[in-house]
Design a protein around this motif. Structure first.
Motif, PDB file in Angstrom:
ATOM      1  N   LEU A   1       3.279  -3.243   3.948  1.00 53.76           N
ATOM      2  CA  LEU A   1       2.533  -3.930   4.471  1.00 53.76           C
ATOM      3  C   LEU A   1       2.583  -5.259   4.667  1.00 53.76           C
ATOM      4  CD1 LEU A   1      -0.562  -2.732   5.238  1.00 53.76           C
ATOM      5  CD2 LEU A   1      -1.132  -3.840   3.067  1.00 53.76           C
TER       6      LEU A   1
ATOM      7  N   GLU B   1      -2.719   6.887  -4.085  1.00 59.71           N
ATOM      8  CA  GLU B   1      -2.258   6.659  -4.867  1.00 59.71           C
ATOM      9  C   GLU B   1      -0.745   6.522  -3.441  1.00 59.71           C
ATOM     10  OE1 GLU B   1      -2.003   8.854  -8.078  1.00 59.71           O
ATOM     11  OE2 GLU B   1      -3.311   7.774  -9.046  1.00 59.71           O
TER      12      GLU B   1
ATOM     13  N   ARG C   1      -6.703  -4.205  -4.231  1.00 63.66           N
ATOM     14  CA  ARG C   1      -6.416  -4.177  -3.177  1.00 63.66           C
ATOM     15  C   ARG C   1      -5.121  -4.682  -2.921  1.00 63.66           C
ATOM     16  NH1 ARG C   1     -11.949  -4.618   0.523  1.00 63.66           N
ATOM     17  NH2 ARG C   1     -10.466  -3.857   1.446  1.00 63.66           N
ATOM     18  N   HIS C   2      -4.930  -3.890  -2.052  1.00 67.16           N
ATOM     19  CA  HIS C   2      -3.221  -4.871  -2.035  1.00 67.16           C
ATOM     20  C   HIS C   2      -3.918  -5.566  -0.160  1.00 67.16           C
ATOM     21  CE1 HIS C   2      -0.825  -0.946  -2.154  1.00 67.16           C
ATOM     22  NE2 HIS C   2       0.305  -2.050  -2.810  1.00 67.16           N
ATOM     23  N   HIS C   3      -2.716  -6.651  -1.154  1.00 64.78           N
ATOM     24  CA  HIS C   3      -2.465  -7.655   0.010  1.00 64.78           C
ATOM     25  C   HIS C   3      -1.402  -7.761   0.861  1.00 64.78           C
ATOM     26  CE1 HIS C   3      -3.021 -11.541   2.058  1.00 64.78           C
ATOM     27  NE2 HIS C   3      -1.652 -11.721   1.629  1.00 64.78           N
ATOM     28  N   SER C   4      -0.070  -7.909   0.505  1.00 63.21           N
ATOM     29  CA  SER C   4       0.364  -6.940   0.699  1.00 63.21           C
ATOM     30  C   SER C   4       1.729  -5.828   0.634  1.00 63.21           C
ATOM     31  CB  SER C   4       1.952  -8.165   1.037  1.00 63.21           C
ATOM     32  OG  SER C   4       2.344  -8.891  -0.037  1.00 63.21           O
ATOM     33  N   MET C   5       2.450  -5.383   0.800  1.00 64.86           N
ATOM     34  CA  MET C   5       2.870  -4.295   0.216  1.00 64.86           C
ATOM     35  C   MET C   5       4.653  -4.017   0.261  1.00 64.86           C
ATOM     36  SD  MET C   5       1.555   0.129   0.153  1.00 64.86           S
ATOM     37  CE  MET C   5       3.072   0.946   1.811  1.00 64.86           C
ATOM     38  N   GLU C   6       5.481  -4.065  -0.401  1.00 65.54           N
ATOM     39  CA  GLU C   6       6.954  -3.832  -0.560  1.00 65.54           C
ATOM     40  C   GLU C   6       7.547  -2.352  -0.857  1.00 65.54           C
ATOM     41  OE1 GLU C   6       8.712  -7.475  -0.766  1.00 65.54           O
ATOM     42  OE2 GLU C   6       7.766  -8.714   0.736  1.00 65.54           O
TER      43      GLU C   6
ATOM     44  N   SER D   1       7.741   1.312  -2.321  1.00 67.11           N
ATOM     45  CA  SER D   1       7.733   2.391  -1.154  1.00 67.11           C
ATOM     46  C   SER D   1       7.029   3.379  -1.919  1.00 67.11           C
ATOM     47  CB  SER D   1       8.835   2.606  -0.294  1.00 67.11           C
ATOM     48  OG  SER D   1       8.909   1.717   0.348  1.00 67.11           O
ATOM     49  N   TYR D   2       5.503   3.958  -1.891  1.00 63.54           N
ATOM     50  CA  TYR D   2       4.918   5.107  -2.296  1.00 63.54           C
ATOM     51  C   TYR D   2       5.652   5.590  -2.203  1.00 63.54           C
ATOM     52  CZ  TYR D   2       3.278   1.044  -5.254  1.00 63.54           C
ATOM     53  OH  TYR D   2       3.162  -0.520  -5.872  1.00 63.54           O
TER      54      TYR D   2
ATOM     55  N   ARG E   1       3.658   6.843  -7.487  1.00 63.50           N
ATOM     56  CA  ARG E   1       2.470   7.132  -7.045  1.00 63.50           C
ATOM     57  C   ARG E   1       2.180   5.404  -7.567  1.00 63.50           C
ATOM     58  NH1 ARG E   1       0.330  11.883  -6.519  1.00 63.50           N
ATOM     59  NH2 ARG E   1       1.660  13.328  -7.510  1.00 63.50           N
ATOM     60  N   ASP E   2       1.011   5.220  -6.859  1.00 73.78           N
ATOM     61  CA  ASP E   2       0.318   3.482  -6.889  1.00 73.78           C
ATOM     62  C   ASP E   2      -0.457   3.555  -8.595  1.00 73.78           C
ATOM     63  OD1 ASP E   2      -0.340   1.384  -6.966  1.00 73.78           O
ATOM     64  OD2 ASP E   2      -0.963   1.283  -4.909  1.00 73.78           O
ATOM     65  N   GLN E   3      -0.643   3.099  -9.350  1.00 76.68           N
ATOM     66  CA  GLN E   3      -1.632   3.476 -10.541  1.00 76.68           C
ATOM     67  C   GLN E   3      -2.578   2.644  -9.908  1.00 76.68           C
ATOM     68  OE1 GLN E   3       1.151   4.677 -12.655  1.00 76.68           O
ATOM     69  NE2 GLN E   3       1.696   6.379 -11.871  1.00 76.68           N
TER      70      GLN E   3
ATOM     71  N   VAL F   1      -3.937   1.407  -7.772  1.00 75.28           N
ATOM     72  CA  VAL F   1      -5.307   1.346  -6.874  1.00 75.28           C
ATOM     73  C   VAL F   1      -6.999   2.048  -8.252  1.00 75.28           C
ATOM     74  CG1 VAL F   1      -4.426   2.169  -5.012  1.00 75.28           C
ATOM     75  CG2 VAL F   1      -4.128   3.715  -6.350  1.00 75.28           C
ATOM     76  N   GLU F   2      -6.251   2.702  -9.332  1.00 69.77           N
ATOM     77  CA  GLU F   2      -6.984   3.215  -9.799  1.00 69.77           C
ATOM     78  C   GLU F   2      -8.026   2.237 -10.762  1.00 69.77           C
ATOM     79  OE1 GLU F   2      -5.182   5.795 -12.900  1.00 69.77           O
ATOM     80  OE2 GLU F   2      -4.416   7.060 -11.288  1.00 69.77           O
TER      81      GLU F   2
END
Lengths: 784, 118
Positions: free
Chosen positions: A79, A45, B66-71, B73-74, B57-59, B61-62
Motif C-alpha cells: 500500500l 489483522e 491506520r496505515h499510511h503505507s504498507m510494505e 506482507s500480512y 496478523r497486523d496487531q 490495528v488493535e
C-alpha cells in the motif's frame, strides 16, 4: 459450501478488469468508495478485501446490481499513498467467491460472500481438454509473441495446479472484461477449460490471419528492402573508401523518379540500363552529365499523361467567340474536330495551317483553341530555323547534344496532347546542315508521327495526340509535300468594319486598362477610330492600330496625370494634334481622269489597295516603256494588253500606225513599291485603249482581272480585299472576272448592296463598261 | 464441512525467507517470520519436504492506528523447502526467538508421519 461460512468483507469495485484468484495485480484507488474500503480492509489483522468487477466502468458509485456476482477475495500486500491523492496498492487474489447482499453502501461497500472455489474434476475429458488448451495456449502465445518464446509451464510453475494454470493463462491472454468475467463465473474446471478453449481458438485464428497479412506485406517489402539495404551498404562502403556519395544520391533520386513515372515498358528498360551505366560511371566523367540529362528527360516526358480534352462544343464556341471576332471558317473547323473527337475519341488530331498577313490573330487563335478544349498550349517559332537537328535533336554522342524542339515543347507541356503551335513555318531555312522542312514531314504526318524518333531521345514517342497548328504568312515558300500534309485555313485581313468592331471590343478596352484610364474618362467615338484605321494605319492585321490607340490614350492620360479631371472625348479633328499628320495617303477615287488613266485594284498582304495605271503617248518615240517597279508578270501582261489593242485596232477605230510610230510610257504609282502579278491586265488594257482613243475612263469605276492575248478575262485572287479597298476609296462600280462572282458571298452585306458589280468574260465588255464614249464606236467583236 | 483457511490458500501466500544450516547431527532451518505469533505458525514434514504455513496478523490495528503505507506482507504465508534428508521420522524441534523461527531436524528413528509441532 454451507451457509455457516458466509463471511463479510469490504468490497473494492474494479473497473475494466477482473482479478483472478492466484494472481497478483496492482491497483489504483481514487474513488472515495474504493479508498475507504481499502482503509477499512487494512485496518484488520488479515488485510482481506473482496475485489469484484463492475458491470459498467462509467458508474462512480456502484450498487449491488452494478457488480458481478462472482469476484475474488484478495489480500492487500502493499500500500502506498499517491502524492496527487488516492492510493496505489498491490493485491493478491486468494479465492473465488460468490457475492451475496450488501450489508453497507456508505461510505464504502461491504458484502456478504461465500467462498466458491472452482470445482476440480478428474477424468479423461478434463485431461483431454487440458491438453488441448495447453497446446492451443502455447500456439497462441508463440503467435502473439514469436520472439519471446514464453513457456507456459515455466510461467505457471509445474506444481500441477490446473485451476491456477487456467487463470494464469487467462491473464496472459489479456481477455476482455466480458470473457474474463465469464471465465470467473464458471463453477467447475471442465466448463472453464471449454470456455478457454473457445477463446483460444478464436484468438489463434485472429493471430494467424494477422501473421498472414504481416507475412504477405513482408514478402512484398522484402525485395525492395533488400535492394535498399544493399544500396545503403554500398554507400557506406563508398564513404569508407572516400568516394563521394553525391553521385549515388543523385542516382538514387533519379531512380525514385523513374519508379514513380509512368513509362512504357521498353522505355523503362532502356532507362534502367542507362541508370545502371550512370551509377557505374565516375563522377568526373564527361558522360555523366550527358547521361543524367538524358535520364531526366525520360523521366519528365509525358509518355502516358494526357489532359482530358474538353469536348463541350458550346463552351468551345463561347471561348472562340470571346477571343476573336469573325474568322468563321477556322472556328467551324475547330468545332467539327471537337465533334469528331466526341464520336471517336481516338481520332487523330488534325494538322492545321493558318495562313494570313501579320497581326490577324493567328497565334492568339491558337491559344484560344487550346483554351476552348482545355488543352495545354505550347508555342515555338520556326522562323529562321535552318538546322534539322533543332527539330529532331542531336545524337547523344555529340557534346552539348539536346533534344529537338518538339520534344522540349512536350516536356514543358507535361502532357502528350497539347496544342502545339509551330509559328512561321513559311520561314524555315535550309542550308548545308540539313533541311528542317523535310524533318517536319515526319512530324506532321499523322500516319508516321505515332513513332516519332528524336535523335537525342532515340526512343519512339507518340505525337499522334498532339494538336498541331502551324502558321504562315504565305504559302509560296512552303514545300509542296509539307503543305500537302496540312489543312490550310486562310485568315484574310480584316475589313475596316471588322477592324472597327475589334478595336471597340478588344483593343480599346485593353489599352485603356494598360494606361489606367477609365472608359468614362476617355471616349473615342467610332468616327475617330475609323479615321485612325484609314489614315494612320495600313495593315491587314491590327498591331499598328493597337499601338496608335495606345498612343492616343497615353496622350489623354498625360492630361489626367497633370490634374485635369474633365472627361475627354477624342474627336477625329484632334488626331492631327495628337498623332501628327496623317501617315497614309489614301488613294481616293480621282475625279475627271485624263485619257490613259484607269483605276485598278491590287492585293497586298496588308489587304487590298487601289492602283492607278497612268499612260501617256510619246510622239516620235517607240515601244512600251514601263516604270513603277513592275515585275515581269506585270510587264508581260501590259504587253499582252497592248498587243490585243493593236490587233483589234480597227474595232476601236484606232489608227494602227499610232502603235508603230508612237511610243507609250506606262507608269504605276507609287513608284517605290514593287508590284507584280497578272491581275492588272484588264486595267492596263483599259488605260491603253483610253489613251489611244483619247477618251477618258469612268472615274467611279475600278477593275481587276487577268487578260489573255485573245481578250479573255481570267479570274483573280483576293477579290474580297480588293473590293474592300475600292469601297474605301469610294468607287461605286467594280469590274471583275465572271468566274470571281462566287466570291461575292465572302463580302459583308452592306458592301455587296452598295456597290455595282459588273462581271465580265471578255475585254470588250470591260472597255464598254469603263469607257462610255467608246461604246459608240466599238462593235461587239466576240460572241458571248 | 468446516472452512479451513489453511487449506484454501495453498500456493497463494507470501513466502518468508529461509536459511538452511548443516549440522553434524542434522539440519537447522531458520525462517524470517517477524511479527508472527508462535500460535499462528505450523510446521509440517513429509518425506524430504518441510513446510511452514501460518498467518501474520497486523496487531497494530488493535491500537487504532491506520496505515499510511504498507510494505510488510500480512495474512497467510507458506514456505516449502526440499531438504537433502528425510525429515519424516526425524526429531523436529522448533524455537521462536527475536522474530525468527528456528526449526532443528535431527536424524532419528522413523516415527509417526506428518508430525505436527506447535
Amino acid at each position: 459450501m454451507s451457509d455457516e461460512v458466509i463471511l463479510e468483507l469490504p468490497v473494492f469495485p474494479l473497473k475494466n478488469a477482473v482479478l483472478f484468484p492466484y494472481l497478483g495485480m496492482p491497483l489504483a484507488a481514487s474513488r472515495a468508495v474504493s479508498i475507504s474500503a481499502i482503509e477499512s480492509a487494512v485496518a484488520t489483522e488479515e488485510k482481506e478485501i473482496l475485489v469484484v468487477a463492475q458491470r459498467d466502468a462509467t458508474v462512480q458509485e456502484p450498487t449491488r446490481d452494478g457488480l458481478f456476482d462472482v469476484g475474488t477475495k484478495a489480500v492487500i500486500r502493499r500500500l502506498a499513498p499517491v502524492p496527487t491523492g488516492g492510493i496505489q496498492l498491490f493485491v493478491q487474489g486468494v479465492t473465488r467467491v460468490r457475492l451475496h447482499e450488501l450489508t453497507q453502501e456508505k461510505p464504502f461497500l461491504r458484502a456478504k460472500f461465500e467462498p466458491a472455489p472452482i470445482a476440480l474434476e478428474e477424468g479423461a475429458e478434463v485431461e483431454a481438454l487440458e491438453r488441448e488448451v495447453k497446446a492451443l495456449g502455447a500456439k497462441a502465445l508463440s503467435l502473439a509473441q514469436p520472439r519471446a518464446e514464453i513457456d507456459i509451464a515455466q510461467l505457471v510453475g509445474d506444481d500441477g495446479d490446473r485451476v491456477r494454470w487456467l487463470y494464469v493463462l487467462a491473464s496472459i491472454m489479456g481477455l476482455e472484461l466480458s470473457k474474463a468475467q465469464e471465465l470467473m463465473a464458471t463453477d467447475n474446471l471442465a466448463d472453464g477449460l471449454r470456455l478457454m478453449h473457445g477463446y483460444l481458438q478464436y484468438e489463434v485464428q485472429v493471430l494467424e490471419v494477422r501473421s498472414d497479412i504481416a507475412s504477405k506485406v513482408q514478402s512484398e517489402m522484402t525485395k525492395q528492402q533488400r535492394e535498399m539495404l544493399l544500396r545503403q551498404q554500398m554507400r557506406a562502403i563508398q564513404d569508407e573508401l572516400g568516394e563521394s556519395d553525391e553521385q549515388g544520391a543523385e542516382v538514387e533520386l533519379l531512380r525514385e523518379r523513374l519508379d514513380k513515372a509512368e513509362l512504357p515498358d521498353d522505355v523503362r528498360k532502356e532507362a534502367e540500363r542507362e541508370l545502371k551505366r550512370l551509377s557505374r560511371l565516375p563522377q568526373a566523367s564527361a558522360e555523366t552529365n550527358v547521361l543524367r540529362s538524358y535520364l531526366e528527360l525520360i523521366v519528365e516526358l509525358p509518355w502516358n499523361e494526357s489532359s482530358d480534352a474538353l469536348l463541350d462544343l458550346e463552351h468551345a464556341r463561347k471561348v472562340l467567340d470571346e477571343d476573336h471576332l469573325g474568322l468563321e471558317d477556322v472556328k467551324s473547323r475547330i468545332l467539327e474536330h471537337l465533334a469528331v473527337l466526341k464520336l471517336n475519341p481516338d481520332a487523330k488530331a488534325p494538322i492545321l495551317l493558318f495562313v494570313g498577313p501579320p497581326g490577324v490573330g493567328k497565334t492568339s487563335l491558337g491559344k484560344s483553341i487550346a483554351r476552348a478544349q482545355d488543352r495545354e498550349f505550347e508555342r515555338m517559332s520556326l522562323g529562321g530555323l535552318h538546322d534539322e537537328a533543332e527539330l529532331r535533336g542531336h545524337r547523344r554522342t555529340y557534346i552539348g547534344a539536346m533534344p529537338g524542339r518538339i520534344i522540349q515543347a512536350l516536356r514543358r507541356a507535361k502532357v502528350n496532347n497539347p496544342v502545339l503551335m509551330l509559328d512561321e513555318i513559311d520561314k524555315l531555312g535550309r542550308d548545308f546542315r540539313g533541311d528542317p522542312a523535310s524533318a517536319m514531314l515526319e512530324i506532321l504526318d499523322p500516319q508516321q508521327n505515332d513513332t516519332f524518333r528524336d535523335n537525342y531521345l532515340d526512343l519512339p514517342f507518340d505525337l499522334s495526340s498532339v494538336f498541331f497548328i502551324t502558321t504562315a504568312n504565305t504559302l509560296d515558300t512552303i514545300p509542296r509535300p509539307l503543305l500537302d500534309r496540312m489543312e490550310v485555313l486562310s485568315l484574310t485581313g480584316y475589313s475596316e468594319e471588322e477592324k472597327l468592331a475589334i478595336a471597340k471590343k478588344y483593343l480599346l478596352p485593353r489599352q485603356l486598362e494598360q494606361s489606367g484610364v477609365t472608359a468614362e474618362q476617355c471616349a473615342i467615338p467610332d468616327e475617330t477610330l475609323a479615321r485612325v484605321i484609314r489614315r494612320y494605319t495600313r495593315e491587314a492585321g491590327l498591331r499598328q492600330l493597337e499601338r496608335v490607340i495606345g498612343q492616343i490614350i497615353r496622350k489623354v492620360a498625360v492630361g489626367f496625370a497633370k490634374g485635369s479631371t474633365e472627361a475627354i472625348t477624342v474627336s477625329p479633328d484632334d488626331l492631327v494634334e495628337m498623332l501628327g499628320p496623317e501617315s497614309f495617303h489614301l488613294e481616293k477615287a480621282r475625279k475627271d481622269l485624263p485619257p490613259g488613266v484607269a483605276a485598278g485594284l491590287a492585293w497586298t498582304p496588308t489587304g487590298g489597295d487601289v492602283l492607278y495605271i497612268e499612260s501617256i503617248l510619246l510622239p516620235g518615240g517607240s515601244g512600251l516603256t514601263m516604270t513603277g517597279q513592275l515585275g515581269n508578270v506585270m510587264q508581260e501582261s501590259a504587253r499582252a494588253a497592248q498587243s490585243y489593242l493593236w490587233a483589234h485596232s480597227d474595232e476601236f477605230e484606232i489608227d494602227p500606225e499610232r502603235f508603230r510610230d508612237t511610243g507609250v510610257h506606262l507608269h504605276v504609282p507609287a513608284g517605290a513599291i514593287p508590284k507584280d502579278g497578272p491581275s492588272a491586265g484588264i486595267t492596263m488594257a483599259t488605260a491603253l485603249a483610253s489613251l489611244y482613243c483619247g477618251k477618258p475612263v469612268r472615274s467611279d469605276t475600278a477593275m481587276t482581272g487577268e487578260i489573255t492575248i485573245t481578250g479573255l478575262v481570267l479570274p483573280i485572287g483576293g477579290l474580297k480585299e480588293k473590293v474592300l479597298a475600292a469601297r474605301r476609296a469610294d468607287f461605286k462600280r467594280i469590274i471583275a472576272p465572271r468566274q470571281n462572282e462566287v466570291h461575292l458571298r465572302d463580302l459583308p452585306d452592306d458592301v455587296r448592296e452598295e456597290t455595282e458589280f459588273i462581271f465580265v468574260d471578255h475585254i470588250d465588255e470591260v472597255l464598254r463598261a469603263a469607257i462610255p464614249e467608246l461604246c459608240a464606236v466599238s462593235k461587239p467583236a466576240h460572241k458571248s | 464441512m468446516k472452512y479451513d483457511p489453511y487449506e484454501e490458500i495453498h500456493g497463494l501466500d507470501f513466502s518468508p525467507s529461509a536459511d538452511v544450516y548443516r549440522m553434524p547431527t542434522g539440519w537447522v532451518v531458520k525462517f524470517d517470520l517477524a511479527g508472527v505469533k508462535p500460535k499462528d505458525v505450523r510446521v509440517e514434514a513429509r518425506g524430504s519436504v518441510i513446510r511452514v504455513v501460518g498467518v501474520r496478523r497486523d496487531q497494530f490495528v488493535e491500537r487504532g492506528y491506520r496505515h499510511h503505507s504498507m510494505e510488510i506482507s500480512y495474512s497467510h504465508f507458506e514456505r516449502t523447502l526440499h531438504l537433502p534428508c528425510v525429515c519424516e521420522g526425524a526429531t523436529i524441534t522448533t524455537e521462536y526467538t527475536d522474530g525468527l523461527l528456528i526449526v532443528t531436524i535431527e536424524a532419528g528413528e522413523t516415527g509417526e508421519s506428518n508430525k505436527r509441532v506447535r
